[in-house]
Design an enzyme around this catalytic site. Sequence first.
Site, short mmCIF file in Angstrom:
data_model
loop_
_atom_site.label_atom_id
_atom_site.label_comp_id
_atom_site.label_asym_id
_atom_site.label_seq_id
_atom_site.Cartn_x
_atom_site.Cartn_y
_atom_site.Cartn_z
N ASN A 10 0.96 -0.92 -0.01
CA ASN A 10 -0.03 -0.03 -0.05
C ASN A 10 0.95 1.17 0.11
OD1 ASN A 10 -1.91 1.88 0.45
ND2 ASN A 10 -2.38 1.25 2.34
N LYS A 12 0.01 4.39 -0.50
CA LYS A 12 -0.62 5.40 0.06
C LYS A 12 -0.45 6.60 -0.93
CE LYS A 12 -0.46 3.52 4.43
NZ LYS A 12 -0.37 3.70 5.94
N HIS A 101 -9.87 1.37 4.63
CA HIS A 101 -8.61 1.68 5.24
C HIS A 101 -8.81 2.45 6.44
CE1 HIS A 101 -4.38 2.74 6.34
NE2 HIS A 101 -4.19 1.85 5.90
N GLU A 103 -7.42 5.03 7.55
CA GLU A 103 -6.93 6.41 7.44
C GLU A 103 -8.26 6.97 6.59
OE1 GLU A 103 -3.26 5.64 5.32
OE2 GLU A 103 -2.66 5.35 7.17
N GLU A 177 -5.91 -4.62 10.74
CA GLU A 177 -5.03 -3.55 10.91
C GLU A 177 -5.28 -2.86 12.18
OE1 GLU A 177 -2.73 -2.43 7.19
OE2 GLU A 177 -4.42 -1.30 7.20
N GLY A 183 1.84 2.33 10.89
CA GLY A 183 3.00 3.43 10.77
C GLY A 183 3.73 3.81 11.98
N SER A 222 2.80 -2.11 10.53
CA SER A 222 4.10 -2.03 10.81
C SER A 222 4.99 -3.42 10.57
CB SER A 222 4.33 -1.62 12.35
OG SER A 222 4.18 -0.46 12.60
P1 PGA Z 1 2.43 0.37 7.76
O1 PGA Z 1 1.04 0.56 7.07
O2 PGA Z 1 2.81 -1.08 7.13
O3 PGA Z 1 3.23 1.52 7.31
O4 PGA Z 1 2.35 0.26 9.26
C1 PGA Z 1 0.14 -0.38 6.75
C2 PGA Z 1 -1.17 0.03 6.25
O5 PGA Z 1 -1.71 1.26 6.48
O6 PGA Z 1 -1.90 -0.57 5.42
#
Ligand code: PGA
Length: 259
Positions: A10, A12, A101, A103, A177, A183, A222
């Site tokens: 992903n 983003k 997601h 976000e 998640e 992140g 992560s």
């Molecule tokens: P990350 O993000 O691996 O940077 O924690 C995962 C995601 O948001 O899909």
Amino acid sequence: MSLKKLIVANWKQNGSITKLRLLTSNIIKSAKKLKVTNNIVILPPYVHLAMLSKELEKNKFGNKIVLGAQNISPFDDGAFTGEISIKMCNEFSCRYFLVGHSERREIFSESDDLISLKVLKVVENNKKVILCIGESLLQRKKNIQMKVLSSQLKKGLSKLSPTMRRNKVNNIIIAYEPIWAIGTGRSASIEDIYSTHAYISTVLKTLFPVKDKIPKILYGGSVNNKNSSEILSINGVDGALVGGASLNAKKFIDICSSI
Ligand code: PGA
């Protein structure tokens, strides 16, 4: 359960044509060299889908690494300013669509109802949907995470008819998640991932009428090249959704070849 894992990058809202072309060609080169057998999906920003699909075609790698989108309109083409439809993504051979997601839920206020319409749209079009679910730190502190996950699953899948659930189970993928792990460099513990995936399977068994056939469940939050081997070995983890580490070709391919 298939032994092959599904590893989803992903990207983003990151990158430029130059940076992402280089990243793509490095990922392809390493995947070829290491003969990666796991299935890889890349979710670039929409505006780079054309470039990515050309690169994959040029390198004759269109089947090993496939494309997807980070979001999708719940509507077909029409007067929906700022939205992108499945039909548009089809021109770039998108097979996977990420929906819900955290976000999008948190920053763009996407509701479970909107998410369920997007899930339906993807499945109706015979594409694969990756439905993200996950609890916040506060919800975890209150010990209501299982309730939250169960509700997100039930609401997110609510528009799928019993026939769709029976016939399209392979088109549905769940990504667990935990929001506090995204992140932050702090993934959930192996025990937590194991028990949460087991719980999600139990809920999915009540929602899908086909015996022993439930959607695949990915873990995200992560995941990196240091923890991927352990995470991907957990019983009940069918793959990973990778954010930050997928922007580095070496780290990402290490993750893809870690099991
Ligand atoms: P990350 O993000 O691996 O940077 O924690 C995962 C995601 O948001 O899909």
